[in-house]
Design an enzyme around this catalytic site. Structure first.
Site, PDB file in Angstrom:
ATOM      1  N   ASN A  54    -111.848 -28.083   8.484  1.00  0.00           N
ATOM      2  CA  ASN A  54    -111.027 -27.298   8.202  1.00  0.00           C
ATOM      3  C   ASN A  54    -110.320 -26.821   9.202  1.00  0.00           C
ATOM      4  O   ASN A  54    -110.821 -25.716   9.932  1.00  0.00           O
ATOM      5  CB  ASN A  54    -111.337 -26.557   7.129  1.00  0.00           C
ATOM      6  CG  ASN A  54    -110.232 -25.581   6.699  1.00  0.00           C
ATOM      7  OD1 ASN A  54    -108.976 -25.573   7.201  1.00  0.00           O
ATOM      8  ND2 ASN A  54    -110.357 -24.614   5.680  1.00  0.00           N
ATOM      9  N   ASN A  74    -101.234 -32.228  13.786  1.00  0.00           N
ATOM     10  CA  ASN A  74    -100.503 -33.100  12.689  1.00  0.00           C
ATOM     11  C   ASN A  74    -101.021 -32.457  11.275  1.00  0.00           C
ATOM     12  O   ASN A  74    -100.011 -32.479  10.498  1.00  0.00           O
ATOM     13  CB  ASN A  74    -100.591 -34.442  12.691  1.00  0.00           C
ATOM     14  CG  ASN A  74    -100.235 -34.889  11.221  1.00  0.00           C
ATOM     15  OD1 ASN A  74     -99.191 -35.272  11.101  1.00  0.00           O
ATOM     16  ND2 ASN A  74    -101.169 -35.415  10.558  1.00  0.00           N
ATOM     17  N   SER A 124     -91.135 -29.407  12.349  1.00  0.00           N
ATOM     18  CA  SER A 124     -90.303 -30.013  11.277  1.00  0.00           C
ATOM     19  C   SER A 124     -88.788 -29.686  11.294  1.00  0.00           C
ATOM     20  O   SER A 124     -88.775 -28.603  12.098  1.00  0.00           O
ATOM     21  CB  SER A 124     -90.852 -29.610   9.867  1.00  0.00           C
ATOM     22  OG  SER A 124     -90.120 -29.871   8.851  1.00  0.00           O
ATOM     23  N   TYR A 137     -93.452 -22.834   3.785  1.00  0.00           N
ATOM     24  CA  TYR A 137     -93.523 -24.165   4.817  1.00  0.00           C
ATOM     25  C   TYR A 137     -92.636 -23.885   6.060  1.00  0.00           C
ATOM     26  O   TYR A 137     -92.951 -24.269   7.168  1.00  0.00           O
ATOM     27  CB  TYR A 137     -93.534 -25.425   4.133  1.00  0.00           C
ATOM     28  CG  TYR A 137     -93.566 -26.649   4.973  1.00  0.00           C
ATOM     29  CD1 TYR A 137     -94.739 -27.352   4.846  1.00  0.00           C
ATOM     30  CD2 TYR A 137     -92.065 -27.330   5.286  1.00  0.00           C
ATOM     31  CE1 TYR A 137     -94.712 -28.395   5.875  1.00  0.00           C
ATOM     32  CE2 TYR A 137     -92.307 -28.462   5.985  1.00  0.00           C
ATOM     33  CZ  TYR A 137     -93.700 -28.965   6.118  1.00  0.00           C
ATOM     34  OH  TYR A 137     -93.696 -30.403   6.999  1.00  0.00           O
ATOM     35  N   SER A 140     -93.843 -21.719   8.689  1.00  0.00           N
ATOM     36  CA  SER A 140     -95.082 -22.084   9.176  1.00  0.00           C
ATOM     37  C   SER A 140     -94.606 -23.073  10.473  1.00  0.00           C
ATOM     38  O   SER A 140     -95.079 -23.100  11.646  1.00  0.00           O
ATOM     39  CB  SER A 140     -95.959 -22.819   8.458  1.00  0.00           C
ATOM     40  OG  SER A 140     -95.501 -24.032   7.924  1.00  0.00           O
ATOM     41  N   LYS A 141     -93.632 -23.738  10.108  1.00  0.00           N
ATOM     42  CA  LYS A 141     -93.073 -24.570  11.063  1.00  0.00           C
ATOM     43  C   LYS A 141     -92.300 -24.177  12.239  1.00  0.00           C
ATOM     44  O   LYS A 141     -92.320 -24.425  13.544  1.00  0.00           O
ATOM     45  CB  LYS A 141     -92.301 -25.792  10.500  1.00  0.00           C
ATOM     46  CG  LYS A 141     -93.126 -26.885   9.680  1.00  0.00           C
ATOM     47  CD  LYS A 141     -94.208 -27.389  10.274  1.00  0.00           C
ATOM     48  CE  LYS A 141     -95.004 -28.308   9.588  1.00  0.00           C
ATOM     49  NZ  LYS A 141     -96.019 -29.072  10.332  1.00  0.00           N
ATOM     50  N   ILE A 169     -89.772 -37.738   5.703  1.00  0.00           N
ATOM     51  CA  ILE A 169     -90.528 -39.031   5.817  1.00  0.00           C
ATOM     52  C   ILE A 169     -91.022 -39.455   4.696  1.00  0.00           C
ATOM     53  O   ILE A 169     -91.634 -38.710   3.830  1.00  0.00           O
ATOM     54  CB  ILE A 169     -91.691 -38.760   7.151  1.00  0.00           C
ATOM     55  CG1 ILE A 169     -90.792 -38.299   8.329  1.00  0.00           C
ATOM     56  CG2 ILE A 169     -92.384 -40.072   7.339  1.00  0.00           C
ATOM     57  CD1 ILE A 169     -89.929 -39.031   9.009  1.00  0.00           C
TER      58      ILE A 169
END
Length: 243
Positions: A54, A74, A124, A137, A140-141, A169
Site C-alpha cells: 500500500n 502509477n 492526468s 481525483y 490529487s493529480k 485511456i
C-alpha cells in the site's frame, strides 16, 4: 533494447496502464519490480518481482525501497464525487494513494537512485482541466504535477523527473466515469468525437511514452508534463468533430 541493464520499479502494475508499462519495460530489456495492494496477479511474467504494498503507508514503502534506475509512480484510485459529497474516508483513500503515495515513493527512492535516474509520475489531464464529479481525483493529480516539477528542480542534474498526463485511456476508470452520465453510450460517442485521433487511448500508448522518458533518449527532458490524450484537450468546444 533501450532499457538494457536498467532496473525499474513500477507501482500499481497489476493491470491497466501499470501493467502496460511493466510489459513495455521488459521488452526493452529492463529488470522490473512492481507492486499492488493484493497478492501477485495471474499472468505476470515470472521474472518480475512482486510486492504486496500500500503506497500510502510510508513505513511499508521504506521497507521495500531499493536502488533503482527508474521509478514509475502509477498506482492510483478514483472516487466519482463532488466536494460536498466527499467523505473523510474518500479523502484518505484518494489523497493517500494518488498524492501521498507518490510522495512516499519519491522520498524513499530518490536517495537510493544512481546518477542518471529517471522518475516518471503518472499524472492526468484531470490535473490540468477538471473532470465533473471528480473533485479529489482532479486535486490529487494537480499535486502530482507540482511535485514533479519540484523534484526535477531540487534533484537535477542527478535525477530527471517528468509526468505523463494521460487522457481517456481504456481502463476500468474510464468506464466508471461514463457510468456517471444519464446516457453512458451517448456520452462515450460524444467523447470519441472530441478526440482528433477518433479513439480512446490504450495502456500501450502511455507505456510507449514511459519507455522514452526512462531511456537515455530523453536525457534533456525533465520537469515536464507530457499530455497524451489523442488531441482531446487541444480542441476548442467548437471542434468540427462534434458537428
Amino acid at each position: 533494447m533501450r532499457l538494457a541493464g536498467k532496473c525499474a520499479f513500477v507501482t500499481g502494475g497489476r493491470q491497466g496502464i501499470g501493467r502496460g508499462i511493466v510489459n513495455a519495460f521488459l521488452s526493452e530489456g529492463a529488470t522490473v519490480t512492481t507492486c499492488g495492494r493484493g497478492p501477485r496477479p495471474g499472468g505476470l511474467p515470472e521474472d518480475v518481482v512482486w510486492h504486496e504494498l500500500n503506497v500510502s503507508d510510508p513505513a511499508a514503502v521504506n521497507i521495500i525501497a531499493e536502488a533503482t534506475d527508474i521509478l514509475v509512480n502509477n498506482a492510483g484510485v478514483q472516487v466519482e464525487k463532488t466536494v460536498v459529497d466527499t467523505t473523510d474516508a474518500d479523502w484518505e483513500l484518494v489523497m493517500g494513494v494518488n498524492a501521498r503515495g507518490v510522495f512516499n515513493c519519491c522520498r524513499a527512492f530518490v536517495p537510493l537512485m544512481p546518477k542518471g535516474g529517471s522518475i516518471i509520475n503518472i499524472g492526468s489531464i484531470s490535473g490540468n482541466v477538471a473532470d465533473p464529479s471528480m473533485a479529489l481525483y482532479n486535486a490529487s493529480k494537480a499535486f502530482v504535477h507540482g511535485l514533479t516539477r519540484s523534484i526535477a528542480v531540487d534533484h537535477g542534474p542527478d535525477i530527471r523527473c517528468n509526468a505523463i498526463c494521460p487522457g481517456w485511456i481504456e481502463t476500468g476508470m474510464l468506464d466508471a466515469g461514463f457510468d456517471l452520465a444519464d446516457d453512458p453510450a451517448k456520452a462515450k460517442q460524444d467523447a470519441l468525437a472530441r478526440h482528433a485521433v477518433r479513439r480512446f487511448g490504450k495502456p500501450d500508448d502511455i507505456a510507449a511514452m514511459a519507455v522514452w522518458l526512462a531511456s537515455n533518449e530523453a536525457a534533456f527532458a525533465t520537469g515536464q508534463l507530457f499530455v497524451i490524450d489523442g488531441g482531446m484537450t487541444a480542441a476548442s468546444p467548437l471542434y468540427p468533430g462534434l458537428f
